[in-house]
Design a protein around this motif. Structure first.
Motif, PDB file in Angstrom:
ATOM      1  N   ARG A 156      -2.179   9.534  14.958  1.00  0.00           N
ATOM      2  CA  ARG A 156      -3.148   8.441  15.060  1.00  0.00           C
ATOM      3  C   ARG A 156      -3.942   8.200  13.788  1.00  0.00           C
ATOM      4  O   ARG A 156      -4.977   7.520  13.836  1.00  0.00           O
ATOM      5  N   ALA A 157      -3.502   8.748  12.664  1.00  0.00           N
ATOM      6  CA  ALA A 157      -4.290   8.613  11.439  1.00  0.00           C
ATOM      7  C   ALA A 157      -3.389   8.392  10.237  1.00  0.00           C
ATOM      8  O   ALA A 157      -2.254   8.879  10.186  1.00  0.00           O
ATOM      9  N   ALA A 158      -3.916   7.648   9.269  1.00  0.00           N
ATOM     10  CA  ALA A 158      -3.234   7.451   7.988  1.00  0.00           C
ATOM     11  C   ALA A 158      -4.295   7.308   6.903  1.00  0.00           C
ATOM     12  O   ALA A 158      -5.447   6.974   7.175  1.00  0.00           O
ATOM     13  N   ARG A 159      -3.873   7.582   5.682  1.00  0.00           N
ATOM     14  CA  ARG A 159      -4.727   7.294   4.520  1.00  0.00           C
ATOM     15  C   ARG A 159      -3.910   6.427   3.573  1.00  0.00           C
ATOM     16  O   ARG A 159      -2.765   6.747   3.258  1.00  0.00           O
ATOM     17  N   LEU A 160      -4.492   5.323   3.168  1.00  0.00           N
ATOM     18  CA  LEU A 160      -3.773   4.302   2.418  1.00  0.00           C
ATOM     19  C   LEU A 160      -4.388   4.125   1.041  1.00  0.00           C
ATOM     20  O   LEU A 160      -5.614   4.132   0.894  1.00  0.00           O
ATOM     21  N   GLY A 161      -3.525   3.923   0.051  1.00  0.00           N
ATOM     22  CA  GLY A 161      -3.984   3.608  -1.293  1.00  0.00           C
ATOM     23  C   GLY A 161      -3.437   2.261  -1.716  1.00  0.00           C
ATOM     24  O   GLY A 161      -2.217   2.071  -1.746  1.00  0.00           O
ATOM     25  N   ALA A 162      -4.322   1.329  -2.059  1.00  0.00           N
ATOM     26  CA  ALA A 162      -3.899   0.007  -2.532  1.00  0.00           C
ATOM     27  C   ALA A 162      -4.333  -0.160  -3.976  1.00  0.00           C
ATOM     28  O   ALA A 162      -5.232   0.523  -4.456  1.00  0.00           O
ATOM     29  N   GLY A 163      -3.683  -1.079  -4.660  1.00  0.00           N
ATOM     30  CA  GLY A 163      -3.995  -1.302  -6.068  1.00  0.00           C
ATOM     31  C   GLY A 163      -3.269  -0.308  -6.940  1.00  0.00           C
ATOM     32  O   GLY A 163      -2.231   0.242  -6.563  1.00  0.00           O
ATOM     33  N   VAL A 173       0.844  -1.199   0.000  1.00  0.00           N
ATOM     34  CA  VAL A 173       0.000   0.000   0.000  1.00  0.00           C
ATOM     35  C   VAL A 173       0.872   1.240   0.000  1.00  0.00           C
ATOM     36  O   VAL A 173       2.004   1.232   0.496  1.00  0.00           O
ATOM     37  N   TRP A 174       0.311   2.317  -0.549  1.00  0.00           N
ATOM     38  CA  TRP A 174       0.889   3.642  -0.384  1.00  0.00           C
ATOM     39  C   TRP A 174       0.335   4.205   0.913  1.00  0.00           C
ATOM     40  O   TRP A 174      -0.879   4.264   1.105  1.00  0.00           O
TER      41      TRP A 174
END
Lengths: 151, 151
Positions: free
Chosen positions: B69-76, B27-28
Protein backbone atom coordinates in the motif's frame (compact mmCIF):
# COMPACT_ATOMS: atom_id res chain seq x y z
CA UNK A 1 6.70 9.90 -30.87
CA UNK A 2 9.45 8.67 -33.10
CA UNK A 3 11.14 5.59 -31.74
CA UNK A 4 14.77 5.12 -32.69
CA UNK A 5 16.23 1.83 -33.78
CA UNK A 6 17.09 -0.49 -30.92
CA UNK A 7 20.76 -0.45 -29.92
CA UNK A 8 22.91 -3.55 -29.96
CA UNK A 9 23.90 -5.05 -26.64
CA UNK A 10 27.51 -3.90 -27.17
CA UNK A 11 26.31 -0.36 -27.80
CA UNK A 12 24.14 -0.45 -24.70
CA UNK A 13 27.08 -1.57 -22.63
CA UNK A 14 29.22 1.26 -24.01
CA UNK A 15 26.45 3.79 -23.35
CA UNK A 16 25.97 2.37 -19.85
CA UNK A 17 29.64 2.69 -18.95
CA UNK A 18 29.66 6.23 -20.35
CA UNK A 19 26.80 7.15 -18.00
CA UNK A 20 28.41 5.50 -14.98
CA UNK A 21 31.83 7.10 -15.50
CA UNK A 22 30.61 10.58 -16.41
CA UNK A 23 31.68 13.49 -14.20
CA UNK A 24 29.04 14.37 -11.60
CA UNK A 25 27.01 11.26 -12.41
CA UNK A 26 23.92 10.73 -10.29
CA UNK A 27 21.68 7.75 -9.60
CA UNK A 28 18.31 7.17 -8.05
CA UNK A 29 18.90 4.83 -5.13
CA UNK A 30 16.03 2.64 -3.99
CA UNK A 31 16.40 0.78 -0.72
CA UNK A 32 13.93 -0.90 1.58
CA UNK A 33 13.26 -1.76 5.18
CA UNK A 34 10.29 -3.03 7.13
CA UNK A 35 9.09 0.58 7.04
CA UNK A 36 8.75 0.35 3.26
CA UNK A 37 10.47 1.69 0.18
CA UNK A 38 12.90 4.58 0.22
CA UNK A 39 14.33 6.56 -2.70
CA UNK A 40 16.82 9.41 -3.04
CA UNK A 41 19.10 10.81 -5.75
CA UNK A 42 22.81 10.51 -4.95
CA UNK A 43 26.11 11.09 -6.70
CA UNK A 44 28.06 7.98 -7.59
CA UNK A 45 31.52 6.90 -8.57
CA UNK A 46 32.20 3.85 -10.76
CA UNK A 47 35.41 2.27 -9.46
CA UNK A 48 36.69 -1.18 -10.38
CA UNK A 49 33.24 -2.25 -11.66
CA UNK A 50 31.64 -1.18 -8.40
CA UNK A 51 29.11 1.55 -7.68
CA UNK A 52 30.39 3.71 -4.84
CA UNK A 53 27.95 5.93 -2.95
CA UNK A 54 28.66 8.30 -0.07
CA UNK A 55 26.02 8.43 2.64
CA UNK A 56 25.73 9.77 6.13
CA UNK A 57 25.74 6.79 8.46
CA UNK A 58 22.54 7.93 10.12
CA UNK A 59 20.61 8.36 6.86
CA UNK A 60 17.75 6.07 6.01
CA UNK A 61 19.52 4.94 2.83
CA UNK A 62 22.62 3.94 4.80
CA UNK A 63 20.65 2.07 7.42
CA UNK A 64 18.52 0.25 4.85
CA UNK A 65 21.45 -0.85 2.70
CA UNK A 66 23.70 -1.86 5.59
CA UNK A 67 20.89 -3.87 7.13
CA UNK A 68 19.49 -5.49 4.01
CA UNK A 69 22.64 -5.53 1.85
CA UNK A 70 20.75 -4.68 -1.33
CA UNK A 71 19.83 -1.70 -3.48
CA UNK A 72 18.33 -1.04 -6.88
CA UNK A 73 19.68 1.93 -8.79
CA UNK A 74 18.38 3.89 -11.74
CA UNK A 75 20.79 6.00 -13.79
CA UNK A 76 20.09 8.22 -16.77
CA UNK A 77 16.66 9.50 -17.63
CA UNK A 78 13.30 7.79 -17.50
CA UNK A 79 13.43 7.16 -21.26
CA UNK A 80 17.10 6.26 -21.43
CA UNK A 81 17.69 4.22 -18.32
CA UNK A 82 20.24 1.97 -16.74
CA UNK A 83 18.85 -0.23 -13.97
CA UNK A 84 21.30 -1.84 -11.57
CA UNK A 85 20.57 -4.45 -8.93
CA UNK A 86 23.46 -4.48 -6.51
CA UNK A 87 24.58 -6.01 -3.25
CA UNK A 88 26.60 -4.33 -0.55
CA UNK A 89 30.20 -5.48 -0.62
CA UNK A 90 31.45 -3.23 2.16
CA UNK A 91 30.86 0.05 3.98
CA UNK A 92 33.96 2.12 4.67
CA UNK A 93 34.17 5.16 6.97
CA UNK A 94 35.25 8.25 5.02
CA UNK A 95 38.47 8.73 6.96
CA UNK A 96 39.62 5.18 6.20
CA UNK A 97 38.66 5.00 2.55
CA UNK A 98 41.97 5.79 0.82
CA UNK A 99 41.73 5.11 -2.92
CA UNK A 100 37.94 4.85 -2.77
CA UNK A 101 37.74 8.37 -1.38
CA UNK A 102 40.17 9.65 -4.00
CA UNK A 103 38.21 8.03 -6.80
CA UNK A 104 34.93 9.33 -5.51
CA UNK A 105 36.24 12.88 -5.20
CA UNK A 106 37.73 12.71 -8.70
CA UNK A 107 34.46 11.76 -10.38
CA UNK A 108 31.98 13.56 -8.18
CA UNK A 109 31.66 17.29 -7.62
CA UNK A 110 32.10 17.03 -3.87
CA UNK A 111 34.31 15.29 -1.33
CA UNK A 112 32.59 13.65 1.64
CA UNK A 113 35.84 13.82 3.60
CA UNK A 114 35.42 17.58 3.67
CA UNK A 115 31.78 17.49 4.71
CA UNK A 116 30.36 17.56 8.21
CA UNK A 117 28.59 14.39 9.28
CA UNK A 118 29.52 10.74 9.60
CA UNK A 119 30.00 9.81 5.95
CA UNK A 120 30.61 6.28 4.77
CA UNK A 121 31.28 4.94 1.31
CA UNK A 122 29.02 2.08 0.31
CA UNK A 123 30.73 -0.20 -2.20
CA UNK A 124 28.03 -1.96 -4.17
CA UNK A 125 28.65 -4.89 -6.48
CA UNK A 126 26.26 -5.01 -9.45
CA UNK A 127 24.63 -8.38 -9.96
CA UNK A 128 22.24 -7.41 -12.75
CA UNK A 129 22.34 -4.47 -15.16
CA UNK A 130 19.66 -3.60 -17.70
CA UNK A 131 19.52 -0.71 -20.15
CA UNK A 132 16.70 0.47 -22.37
CA UNK A 133 15.28 3.64 -23.86
CA UNK A 134 11.73 3.10 -25.04
CA UNK A 135 9.50 0.06 -25.34
CA UNK A 136 11.27 -0.99 -28.54
CA UNK A 137 14.37 -1.66 -26.44
CA UNK A 138 12.76 -3.79 -23.74
CA UNK A 139 13.97 -6.88 -25.59
CA UNK A 140 17.71 -7.17 -25.19
CA UNK A 141 17.81 -4.98 -22.10
CA UNK A 142 19.75 -7.47 -19.97
CA UNK A 143 23.46 -6.56 -19.99
CA UNK A 144 24.73 -8.26 -16.82
CA UNK A 145 23.44 -11.39 -15.14
CA UNK A 146 24.74 -12.89 -11.90
CA UNK A 147 27.52 -10.31 -11.91
CA UNK A 148 28.81 -11.20 -15.40
CA UNK A 149 28.57 -8.91 -18.44
CA UNK A 150 26.77 -10.50 -21.38
CA UNK A 151 28.47 -8.24 -23.92
CA UNK B 1 29.18 24.87 -9.68
CA UNK B 2 27.01 27.95 -9.40
CA UNK B 3 24.17 27.43 -7.02
CA UNK B 4 21.05 29.42 -7.71
CA UNK B 5 19.11 31.21 -5.06
CA UNK B 6 16.75 28.96 -3.12
CA UNK B 7 13.17 29.08 -4.33
CA UNK B 8 10.30 30.07 -2.08
CA UNK B 9 7.91 27.37 -0.96
CA UNK B 10 5.19 28.84 -3.17
CA UNK B 11 7.50 28.72 -6.17
CA UNK B 12 8.49 25.13 -5.40
CA UNK B 13 4.83 24.15 -5.24
CA UNK B 14 4.18 25.81 -8.60
CA UNK B 15 7.23 24.10 -10.14
CA UNK B 16 6.15 20.77 -8.63
CA UNK B 17 2.65 20.99 -10.07
CA UNK B 18 4.12 21.96 -13.44
CA UNK B 19 6.23 18.79 -13.40
CA UNK B 20 3.34 16.56 -12.34
CA UNK B 21 0.91 17.91 -14.92
CA UNK B 22 3.32 18.04 -17.86
CA UNK B 23 2.52 15.98 -20.96
CA UNK B 24 4.34 12.63 -20.95
CA UNK B 25 5.50 13.11 -17.36
CA UNK B 26 7.47 10.24 -15.88
CA UNK B 27 8.38 9.23 -12.35
CA UNK B 28 10.78 6.81 -10.74
CA UNK B 29 8.63 4.46 -8.68
CA UNK B 30 10.23 2.74 -5.69
CA UNK B 31 8.31 -0.07 -4.02
CA UNK B 32 9.32 -2.81 -1.65
CA UNK B 33 8.54 -6.35 -0.61
CA UNK B 34 10.24 -8.94 1.54
CA UNK B 35 12.43 -9.58 -1.52
CA UNK B 36 13.85 -6.07 -1.21
CA UNK B 37 13.65 -2.76 -3.03
CA UNK B 38 12.30 -2.37 -6.54
CA UNK B 39 12.51 0.62 -8.88
CA UNK B 40 11.21 1.39 -12.35
CA UNK B 41 10.43 4.49 -14.42
CA UNK B 42 6.74 4.85 -15.30
CA UNK B 43 4.49 7.43 -16.89
CA UNK B 44 2.08 9.17 -14.57
CA UNK B 45 -1.06 11.24 -14.63
CA UNK B 46 -1.88 13.82 -11.95
CA UNK B 47 -5.63 13.71 -11.45
CA UNK B 48 -7.54 15.33 -8.58
CA UNK B 49 -4.35 15.62 -6.49
CA UNK B 50 -3.60 11.94 -6.98
CA UNK B 51 -0.75 10.24 -8.79
CA UNK B 52 -2.14 7.69 -11.22
CA UNK B 53 0.11 4.94 -12.56
CA UNK B 54 -0.73 2.17 -15.01
CA UNK B 55 0.83 -1.21 -14.30
CA UNK B 56 0.40 -4.74 -15.47
CA UNK B 57 -1.23 -6.65 -12.64
CA UNK B 58 1.50 -9.28 -12.71
CA UNK B 59 4.38 -6.79 -12.52
CA UNK B 60 6.55 -6.61 -9.45
CA UNK B 61 5.62 -2.95 -8.95
CA UNK B 62 1.91 -3.79 -8.97
CA UNK B 63 2.32 -6.67 -6.57
CA UNK B 64 4.50 -4.66 -4.17
CA UNK B 65 2.20 -1.65 -4.07
CA UNK B 66 -1.03 -3.63 -3.80
CA UNK B 67 0.40 -5.72 -0.99
CA UNK B 68 2.20 -3.00 0.97
CA UNK B 69 0.00 0.00 0.00
CA UNK B 70 2.96 2.37 -0.23
CA UNK B 71 5.34 3.83 -2.79
CA UNK B 72 7.95 6.56 -2.94
CA UNK B 73 8.21 8.46 -6.19
CA UNK B 74 10.90 10.69 -7.65
CA UNK B 75 10.00 13.14 -10.42
CA UNK B 76 12.22 15.53 -12.31
CA UNK B 77 15.97 15.20 -12.45
CA UNK B 78 18.45 14.25 -9.77
CA UNK B 79 19.32 17.92 -9.21
CA UNK B 80 15.79 19.25 -9.53
CA UNK B 81 13.69 16.68 -7.76
CA UNK B 82 10.21 16.17 -6.43
CA UNK B 83 9.95 13.35 -3.90
CA UNK B 84 6.51 11.97 -3.13
CA UNK B 85 5.57 9.50 -0.41
CA UNK B 86 2.19 8.07 -1.29
CA UNK B 87 -0.30 5.47 -0.16
CA UNK B 88 -2.46 3.32 -2.39
CA UNK B 89 -6.03 4.57 -2.43
CA UNK B 90 -7.35 2.06 -4.94
CA UNK B 91 -6.42 -0.17 -7.85
CA UNK B 92 -8.83 -0.11 -10.79
CA UNK B 93 -8.83 -2.55 -13.74
CA UNK B 94 -8.28 -0.69 -17.01
CA UNK B 95 -11.65 -1.62 -18.48
CA UNK B 96 -13.52 -0.19 -15.47
CA UNK B 97 -11.54 3.00 -14.99
CA UNK B 98 -13.75 5.55 -16.81
CA UNK B 99 -12.57 9.10 -16.08
CA UNK B 100 -9.27 7.85 -14.66
CA UNK B 101 -8.47 6.12 -17.93
CA UNK B 102 -9.47 9.20 -19.92
CA UNK B 103 -7.31 11.44 -17.78
CA UNK B 104 -4.37 9.09 -17.98
CA UNK B 105 -4.58 8.84 -21.77
CA UNK B 106 -4.90 12.63 -22.08
CA UNK B 107 -1.68 13.35 -20.15
CA UNK B 108 0.40 10.33 -21.08
CA UNK B 109 1.61 9.32 -24.53
CA UNK B 110 -0.04 5.91 -24.39
CA UNK B 111 -3.36 4.34 -23.43
CA UNK B 112 -3.20 1.19 -21.32
CA UNK B 113 -6.71 0.27 -22.48
CA UNK B 114 -5.25 -0.31 -25.95
CA UNK B 115 -2.32 -2.38 -24.69
CA UNK B 116 -2.10 -6.14 -24.31
CA UNK B 117 -1.78 -7.34 -20.74
CA UNK B 118 -3.80 -6.98 -17.57
CA UNK B 119 -3.39 -3.28 -16.85
CA UNK B 120 -4.62 -1.64 -13.70
CA UNK B 121 -4.52 1.98 -12.64
CA UNK B 122 -3.02 2.56 -9.22
CA UNK B 123 -4.45 5.68 -7.62
CA UNK B 124 -1.91 6.93 -5.10
CA UNK B 125 -2.65 9.61 -2.53
CA UNK B 126 0.42 11.74 -1.68
CA UNK B 127 1.05 12.09 2.03
CA UNK B 128 4.36 13.94 1.87
CA UNK B 129 5.90 15.96 -0.96
CA UNK B 130 9.38 17.49 -0.95
CA UNK B 131 11.15 19.47 -3.67
CA UNK B 132 14.73 20.65 -3.91
CA UNK B 133 17.43 21.30 -6.46
CA UNK B 134 20.84 21.42 -4.82
CA UNK B 135 22.03 21.35 -1.24
CA UNK B 136 21.12 25.03 -0.80
CA UNK B 137 17.47 24.02 -1.14
CA UNK B 138 17.42 21.20 1.38
CA UNK B 139 16.01 23.63 3.93
CA UNK B 140 12.42 24.39 3.02
CA UNK B 141 12.01 21.26 0.93
CA UNK B 142 8.86 20.07 2.68
CA UNK B 143 5.79 21.09 0.64
CA UNK B 144 3.15 18.63 1.87
CA UNK B 145 2.86 16.98 5.26
CA UNK B 146 0.23 14.43 6.27
CA UNK B 147 -1.49 15.00 2.94
CA UNK B 148 -1.85 18.79 3.38
CA UNK B 149 -0.01 21.37 1.28
CA UNK B 150 2.07 23.78 3.35
CA UNK B 151 2.02 26.48 0.64
Amino acid sequence: MTVDEARSRAQRKADTLAKLTAPEADVWVASASDAGPYLVPLSLAWLDERVVLAVDGSSRTARNIVEHRAARLGAGHTRDVVMIDAVLERAVPAAEAGAIAEGYAAQSDWDPRQAPGDYHYLVLRPTRIQAWRESNELAGRLLMRDGAWLA
